[in-house]
Design a protein around this motif. Sequence first.
Motif, PDB file in Angstrom:
ATOM      1  N   LYS A  86      -6.541   2.664  32.160  1.00 24.82           N
ATOM      2  CA  LYS A  86      -5.873   1.907  33.201  1.00 24.82           C
ATOM      3  C   LYS A  86      -5.043   0.655  32.361  1.00 24.82           C
ATOM      4  N   LYS A 122       0.134   6.490  38.795  1.00 21.68           N
ATOM      5  CA  LYS A 122       0.644   5.729  39.983  1.00 21.68           C
ATOM      6  C   LYS A 122      -0.124   4.455  39.972  1.00 21.68           C
ATOM      7  N   ARG A 123       0.302   3.209  40.681  1.00 20.75           N
ATOM      8  CA  ARG A 123      -0.005   2.006  40.836  1.00 20.75           C
ATOM      9  C   ARG A 123      -1.250   1.776  42.054  1.00 20.75           C
ATOM     10  N   LEU A 179      -3.590  -2.937  32.901  1.00 19.72           N
ATOM     11  CA  LEU A 179      -3.405  -3.914  33.768  1.00 19.72           C
ATOM     12  C   LEU A 179      -2.301  -5.127  33.012  1.00 19.72           C
ATOM     13  N   THR A 180      -1.144  -5.149  33.528  1.00 21.83           N
ATOM     14  CA  THR A 180      -0.430  -6.026  32.876  1.00 21.83           C
ATOM     15  C   THR A 180       0.155  -7.473  33.567  1.00 21.83           C
ATOM     16  N   SER A 229       2.557  -2.336  27.227  1.00 28.10           N
ATOM     17  CA  SER A 229       2.029  -1.579  28.428  1.00 28.10           C
ATOM     18  C   SER A 229       2.487  -0.038  28.175  1.00 28.10           C
ATOM     19  N   SER A 282       1.308  -9.029  41.619  1.00 27.70           N
ATOM     20  CA  SER A 282       1.265  -7.891  40.912  1.00 27.70           C
ATOM     21  C   SER A 282       0.075  -7.536  40.096  1.00 27.70           C
ATOM     22  N   GLU A 283      -0.733  -8.776  39.800  1.00 27.89           N
ATOM     23  CA  GLU A 283      -1.720  -8.383  38.947  1.00 27.89           C
ATOM     24  C   GLU A 283      -3.213  -8.029  39.492  1.00 27.89           C
ATOM     25  N   TYR A 294      -2.999  -5.236  40.933  1.00 28.41           N
ATOM     26  CA  TYR A 294      -2.984  -3.891  40.608  1.00 28.41           C
ATOM     27  C   TYR A 294      -3.009  -3.460  39.398  1.00 28.41           C
ATOM     28  N   TYR A 295      -3.173  -2.050  39.102  1.00 27.28           N
ATOM     29  CA  TYR A 295      -3.291  -1.561  37.564  1.00 27.28           C
ATOM     30  C   TYR A 295      -2.457  -0.302  37.812  1.00 27.28           C
ATOM     31  N   LEU A 296      -1.958   0.194  36.547  1.00 26.36           N
ATOM     32  CA  LEU A 296      -1.274   1.728  36.575  1.00 26.36           C
ATOM     33  C   LEU A 296      -2.239   2.333  35.964  1.00 26.36           C
ATOM     34  N   SER A 297      -2.433   3.706  36.538  1.00 29.82           N
ATOM     35  CA  SER A 297      -3.389   4.585  36.079  1.00 29.82           C
ATOM     36  C   SER A 297      -2.501   5.694  35.331  1.00 29.82           C
TER      37      SER A 297
END
Length: 322
Positions: free
Chosen positions: A128, A47-48, A130-131, A112, A36-37, A39-42
């Motif tokens: 962005k 979207k991811r 990143l969680t 987040s 999961s790390e 990817y980031y959420l824009s």
Amino acid sequence: MMEYLTLIVLSTFSLIIIFFFLLIASAPKPRARSESEKYYLSAHLGKRLPLPDISDEPTCNLSVVVPAYNETERLPSMLRETVDYLENKRLKDPNFQYEIIVVDDGSTDGTSKTALKYGQTNSHVDLKVLTLENNINKGGAVTQGILSSRGKTILFADADGATKFSDHETLEKRLLEVVDNNGFGVAIGSRAHLVNTEVVVKRSFIRNFLMHSFHKVLYILGIRAIKDTQCGFKLFTRKSASYIFHNMHVEGWIFDIEVLLIAQYFNMPIVEVPVTWHEIDGSKMSLIKDSIRMAIDLLTIRLCYLSRYWNIREPLPRLKRD
């Protein structure tokens, strides 16, 4: 009597060796990202997306990396100040492009969501999020964010907004003055000029105690060239950031020291730049716990590099690392 003293000396020496061995054995190792790390959420695209890599070609002028742990209260005002400055910079230069990467360090308070909400409200901002799955501490969060940056230059800035963000202009100017032919250069914000001012005199006892104790330990260990190693406002050329953060091990508060040691190893020009700073309530530091942890981490850094348990290498291209 002599035999008794010899036994004491040998026992003490053995205990010291065992302590050093345990300290090195417990030293942090490079951390692999979970699925999961990667990817980031824009916020503005909603979207991811897969994270970029610092070894890729840059696609914007500046990346701002903001490590954040339980920062729902302080983050919005920091982002507002940051975006106001960067948008004004873009008005002066329409070709200027930037991104903001908020690295949520395993927060439990919705950090987040707070960052995404700001980005969705300000859809013109390339923000962005990143969680991270778990809290890995500030140094680890900064490292993960920087290794995923797209900027020609990369700044990490604390989420509390204690440093006036417009001081980026001074850091950038000084950085460009010192960048060498290899593309190396580091500009670090400094509060050293504030030591005898009202700003520091009125700071909390916790921060003053940590500052003076830490500086004494650094002086004893021979780290004296840089007056303020811990200011959370540092600017790097892309090449410098790649070489430094691909070699990082420390994830705690003391990570700045390792950053500077690696920079010195590669003979990177480092310039210390006075910044405007004021204390913001809500520090996550604990007087006793973090003082002890920082002292242990500092000793660990020295031992691991002296013993070559940790090695510094030039970063590999992305394909070879994958």
